[in-house]
Design a protein around this motif. Structure first.
Motif, PDB file in Angstrom:
ATOM      1  N   GLY A  94      -9.564   3.442   2.325  1.00 25.63           N
ATOM      2  CA  GLY A  94      -9.991   4.661   3.005  1.00 25.63           C
ATOM      3  C   GLY A  94      -9.114   5.846   2.654  1.00 25.63           C
ATOM      4  N   ARG A  95      -7.817   5.629   2.590  1.00 25.18           N
ATOM      5  CA  ARG A  95      -6.887   6.714   2.219  1.00 25.18           C
ATOM      6  C   ARG A  95      -7.091   7.130   0.763  1.00 25.18           C
ATOM      7  NH1 ARG A  95      -0.927   5.577   4.762  1.00 25.18           N
ATOM      8  NH2 ARG A  95      -1.574   5.261   6.918  1.00 25.18           N
ATOM      9  N   LEU A  96      -7.299   6.146  -0.103  1.00 25.25           N
ATOM     10  CA  LEU A  96      -7.506   6.456  -1.518  1.00 25.25           C
ATOM     11  C   LEU A  96      -8.794   7.246  -1.726  1.00 25.25           C
ATOM     12  CD1 LEU A  96      -6.443   3.045  -3.066  1.00 25.25           C
ATOM     13  CD2 LEU A  96      -5.171   5.212  -3.182  1.00 25.25           C
ATOM     14  N   ARG A  97      -9.805   6.955  -0.955  1.00 28.07           N
ATOM     15  CA  ARG A  97     -11.095   7.646  -1.064  1.00 28.07           C
ATOM     16  C   ARG A  97     -10.952   9.141  -0.779  1.00 28.07           C
ATOM     17  NH1 ARG A  97     -13.182   5.157  -4.162  1.00 28.07           N
ATOM     18  NH2 ARG A  97     -14.153   3.175  -3.846  1.00 28.07           N
TER      19      ARG A  97
ATOM     20  N   GLY B  42       0.815  -1.195   0.000  1.00 32.55           N
ATOM     21  CA  GLY B  42       0.000   0.000   0.000  1.00 32.55           C
ATOM     22  C   GLY B  42       0.854   1.253   0.000  1.00 32.55           C
ATOM     23  N   THR B  43       1.954   1.204   0.731  1.00 30.75           N
ATOM     24  CA  THR B  43       2.864   2.339   0.790  1.00 30.75           C
ATOM     25  C   THR B  43       3.434   2.652  -0.590  1.00 30.75           C
ATOM     26  OG1 THR B  43       3.412   1.790   3.072  1.00 30.75           O
ATOM     27  CG2 THR B  43       4.944   3.237   1.913  1.00 30.75           C
ATOM     28  N   ALA B  44       3.788   1.618  -1.358  1.00 39.06           N
ATOM     29  CA  ALA B  44       4.323   1.831  -2.705  1.00 39.06           C
ATOM     30  C   ALA B  44       3.289   2.546  -3.575  1.00 39.06           C
ATOM     31  CB  ALA B  44       4.725   0.503  -3.334  1.00 39.06           C
ATOM     32  N   LEU B  45       2.033   2.172  -3.458  1.00 36.22           N
ATOM     33  CA  LEU B  45       0.982   2.836  -4.224  1.00 36.22           C
ATOM     34  C   LEU B  45       0.830   4.291  -3.782  1.00 36.22           C
ATOM     35  CD1 LEU B  45      -1.423   2.945  -6.172  1.00 36.22           C
ATOM     36  CD2 LEU B  45      -2.838   2.056  -4.317  1.00 36.22           C
ATOM     37  N   LEU B  46       0.783   4.513  -2.492  1.00 39.01           N
ATOM     38  CA  LEU B  46       0.593   5.873  -1.973  1.00 39.01           C
ATOM     39  C   LEU B  46       1.763   6.787  -2.316  1.00 39.01           C
ATOM     40  CD1 LEU B  46      -0.911   5.011   1.520  1.00 39.01           C
ATOM     41  CD2 LEU B  46      -2.139   5.943  -0.467  1.00 39.01           C
ATOM     42  N   ASN B  47       2.946   6.224  -2.534  1.00 37.50           N
ATOM     43  CA  ASN B  47       4.140   7.026  -2.813  1.00 37.50           C
ATOM     44  C   ASN B  47       4.404   7.283  -4.294  1.00 37.50           C
ATOM     45  OD1 ASN B  47       4.782   7.391  -0.124  1.00 37.50           O
ATOM     46  ND2 ASN B  47       6.057   5.556  -0.036  1.00 37.50           N
TER      47      ASN B  47
ATOM     48  N   ALA C 262     -15.532   1.605   4.088  1.00 38.63           N
ATOM     49  CA  ALA C 262     -14.420   2.263   3.392  1.00 38.63           C
ATOM     50  C   ALA C 262     -14.753   2.557   1.930  1.00 38.63           C
ATOM     51  CB  ALA C 262     -13.165   1.397   3.483  1.00 38.63           C
ATOM     52  N   GLY C 263     -16.001   2.317   1.532  1.00 45.79           N
ATOM     53  CA  GLY C 263     -16.407   2.600   0.156  1.00 45.79           C
ATOM     54  C   GLY C 263     -16.124   1.477  -0.814  1.00 45.79           C
ATOM     55  N   ILE C 264     -15.872   0.284  -0.298  1.00 45.85           N
ATOM     56  CA  ILE C 264     -15.581  -0.872  -1.146  1.00 45.85           C
ATOM     57  C   ILE C 264     -16.883  -1.649  -1.347  1.00 45.85           C
ATOM     58  CG2 ILE C 264     -14.304  -3.038  -1.363  1.00 45.85           C
ATOM     59  CD1 ILE C 264     -12.229  -1.779   0.595  1.00 45.85           C
ATOM     60  N   LYS C 265     -17.268  -1.795  -2.593  1.00 48.80           N
ATOM     61  CA  LYS C 265     -18.524  -2.490  -2.903  1.00 48.80           C
ATOM     62  C   LYS C 265     -18.336  -4.004  -2.961  1.00 48.80           C
ATOM     63  CE  LYS C 265     -21.910  -2.806  -6.586  1.00 48.80           C
ATOM     64  NZ  LYS C 265     -22.218  -2.416  -7.945  1.00 48.80           N
ATOM     65  N   ASP C 266     -17.231  -4.462  -3.543  1.00 47.23           N
ATOM     66  CA  ASP C 266     -17.038  -5.883  -3.794  1.00 47.23           C
ATOM     67  C   ASP C 266     -15.856  -6.453  -3.025  1.00 47.23           C
ATOM     68  OD1 ASP C 266     -19.086  -6.351  -5.860  1.00 47.23           O
ATOM     69  OD2 ASP C 266     -17.884  -4.952  -7.043  1.00 47.23           O
ATOM     70  N   VAL C 267     -16.055  -7.643  -2.445  1.00 40.97           N
ATOM     71  CA  VAL C 267     -15.002  -8.422  -1.804  1.00 40.97           C
ATOM     72  C   VAL C 267     -14.974  -9.761  -2.528  1.00 40.97           C
ATOM     73  CG1 VAL C 267     -14.185  -9.494   0.326  1.00 40.97           C
ATOM     74  CG2 VAL C 267     -15.381  -7.288   0.425  1.00 40.97           C
ATOM     75  N   VAL C 268     -13.801 -10.123  -3.073  1.00 42.27           N
ATOM     76  CA  VAL C 268     -13.668 -11.359  -3.855  1.00 42.27           C
ATOM     77  C   VAL C 268     -12.656 -12.260  -3.157  1.00 42.27           C
ATOM     78  CG1 VAL C 268     -13.057 -12.333  -6.108  1.00 42.27           C
ATOM     79  CG2 VAL C 268     -14.175 -10.088  -5.983  1.00 42.27           C
TER      80      VAL C 268
ATOM     81  N   LYS D  81      -4.969  -8.422   3.332  1.00 39.31           N
ATOM     82  CA  LYS D  81      -3.955  -8.652   4.350  1.00 39.31           C
ATOM     83  C   LYS D  81      -2.559  -8.392   3.791  1.00 39.31           C
ATOM     84  CE  LYS D  81      -3.033 -11.797   8.111  1.00 39.31           C
ATOM     85  NZ  LYS D  81      -3.438 -13.019   8.766  1.00 39.31           N
ATOM     86  N   MET D  82      -2.004  -7.233   4.177  1.00 39.58           N
ATOM     87  CA  MET D  82      -0.654  -6.864   3.774  1.00 39.58           C
ATOM     88  C   MET D  82       0.074  -6.352   5.014  1.00 39.58           C
ATOM     89  SD  MET D  82      -1.238  -5.006   0.083  1.00 39.58           S
ATOM     90  CE  MET D  82      -2.456  -3.829   0.667  1.00 39.58           C
ATOM     91  N   PRO D  83       1.400  -6.450   5.036  1.00 41.32           N
ATOM     92  CA  PRO D  83       2.130  -6.096   6.250  1.00 41.32           C
ATOM     93  C   PRO D  83       2.145  -4.600   6.592  1.00 41.32           C
ATOM     94  CG  PRO D  83       3.645  -6.841   4.549  1.00 41.32           C
ATOM     95  CD  PRO D  83       2.257  -7.046   4.019  1.00 41.32           C
ATOM     96  N   ASP D  84       2.155  -3.719   5.613  1.00 36.35           N
ATOM     97  CA  ASP D  84       2.308  -2.300   5.925  1.00 36.35           C
ATOM     98  C   ASP D  84       0.989  -1.593   6.236  1.00 36.35           C
ATOM     99  OD1 ASP D  84       1.514  -2.473   3.227  1.00 36.35           O
ATOM    100  OD2 ASP D  84       2.605  -0.679   2.650  1.00 36.35           O
ATOM    101  N   ILE D  85      -0.027  -1.905   5.505  1.00 37.68           N
ATOM    102  CA  ILE D  85      -1.351  -1.301   5.680  1.00 37.68           C
ATOM    103  C   ILE D  85      -2.355  -2.273   5.081  1.00 37.68           C
ATOM    104  CG2 ILE D  85      -1.025   0.031   3.561  1.00 37.68           C
ATOM    105  CD1 ILE D  85      -2.882   2.146   4.645  1.00 37.68           C
ATOM    106  N   ASN D  86      -3.448  -2.534   5.792  1.00 41.99           N
ATOM    107  CA  ASN D  86      -4.387  -3.499   5.210  1.00 41.99           C
ATOM    108  C   ASN D  86      -5.216  -2.831   4.113  1.00 41.99           C
ATOM    109  OD1 ASN D  86      -7.077  -2.657   6.112  1.00 41.99           O
ATOM    110  ND2 ASN D  86      -6.503  -3.350   8.156  1.00 41.99           N
ATOM    111  N   GLY D  87      -5.844  -3.652   3.311  1.00 43.85           N
ATOM    112  CA  GLY D  87      -6.570  -3.164   2.137  1.00 43.85           C
ATOM    113  C   GLY D  87      -7.709  -2.216   2.454  1.00 43.85           C
ATOM    114  N   ILE D  88      -8.377  -2.426   3.564  1.00 48.72           N
ATOM    115  CA  ILE D  88      -9.482  -1.539   3.937  1.00 48.72           C
ATOM    116  C   ILE D  88      -8.943  -0.160   4.318  1.00 48.72           C
ATOM    117  CG2 ILE D  88     -11.339  -1.167   5.610  1.00 48.72           C
ATOM    118  CD1 ILE D  88     -11.796  -4.235   5.531  1.00 48.72           C
ATOM    119  N   GLU D  89      -7.860  -0.123   5.079  1.00 46.13           N
ATOM    120  CA  GLU D  89      -7.244   1.161   5.440  1.00 46.13           C
ATOM    121  C   GLU D  89      -6.736   1.885   4.193  1.00 46.13           C
ATOM    122  OE1 GLU D  89      -4.202   0.126   8.207  1.00 46.13           O
ATOM    123  OE2 GLU D  89      -5.620  -0.455   9.758  1.00 46.13           O
TER     124      GLU D  89
END
Length: 138
Positions: free
Chosen positions: A80-83, A49-54, A109-115, A69-77
């Motif tokens: 939320g930041r992307l939103r 997630g950090t790589a994407l945000l940077n 967090a504004g996520i409609k779909d979980v796969v 499930k990721m070590p730096d920031i989970n997908g839901i968090e």
């Protein structure tokens, strides 16, 4: 003198929708890149997630696919930041670790779909296509 090109003009093709995929597992990233490119998407991958945000300012995606499930920031968090910066780009959460509350937390967090990860193939492609269709870029 008139120059004649030996290469005929290519008809313009519509832009391929772009999907940003975030997953800390390199094998999953490679598989998803192959799957989505085969289905006609342009794909950019990120190992965290950090790589994407940077990445700074760049042309954004038509859809995000983010691992839960990721070590730096989970997908839901991360969603939320992307939103906060781009409210209209759909986010699809993928997970191999579902629990009974994940859909509700994702929706917050504004996520409609979980796969679910073992069932990604066509389910994921359908979700992406529907998400992009429901949220066209302005």
């Amino acid at each position: 003198m008139i120059e004649v090109s030996s290469h005929p003009a290519r008809p313009s093709s519509p832009a391929r929708p772009t999907v940003f995929v975030v997953d800390d597992d390199a094998a999953v990233l490679g598989s998803l890149r192959f799957l989505l490119e085969t289905d006609g998407f342009a794909v950019r991958t990120f190992r965290s997630g950090t790589a994407l945000l940077n990445i700074g300012s760049t042309a954004g995606p038509d859809c995000y696919v983010i691992d839960y499930k990721m070590p730096d920031i989970n997908g839901i968090e991360l969603a939320g930041r992307l939103r906060k910066s781009d409210r209209h780009v759909p986010v699809i959460l993928i997970t191999g670790y579902p629990d009974e509350n994940i859909s509700a937390r994702a929706a917050t967090a504004g996520i409609k779909d979980v796969v679910l990860k073992p069932l990604l193939d066509e389910n994921l492609v359908k979700c992406i296509r529907h998400a992009i269709q429901d949220h066209p870029r302005a």
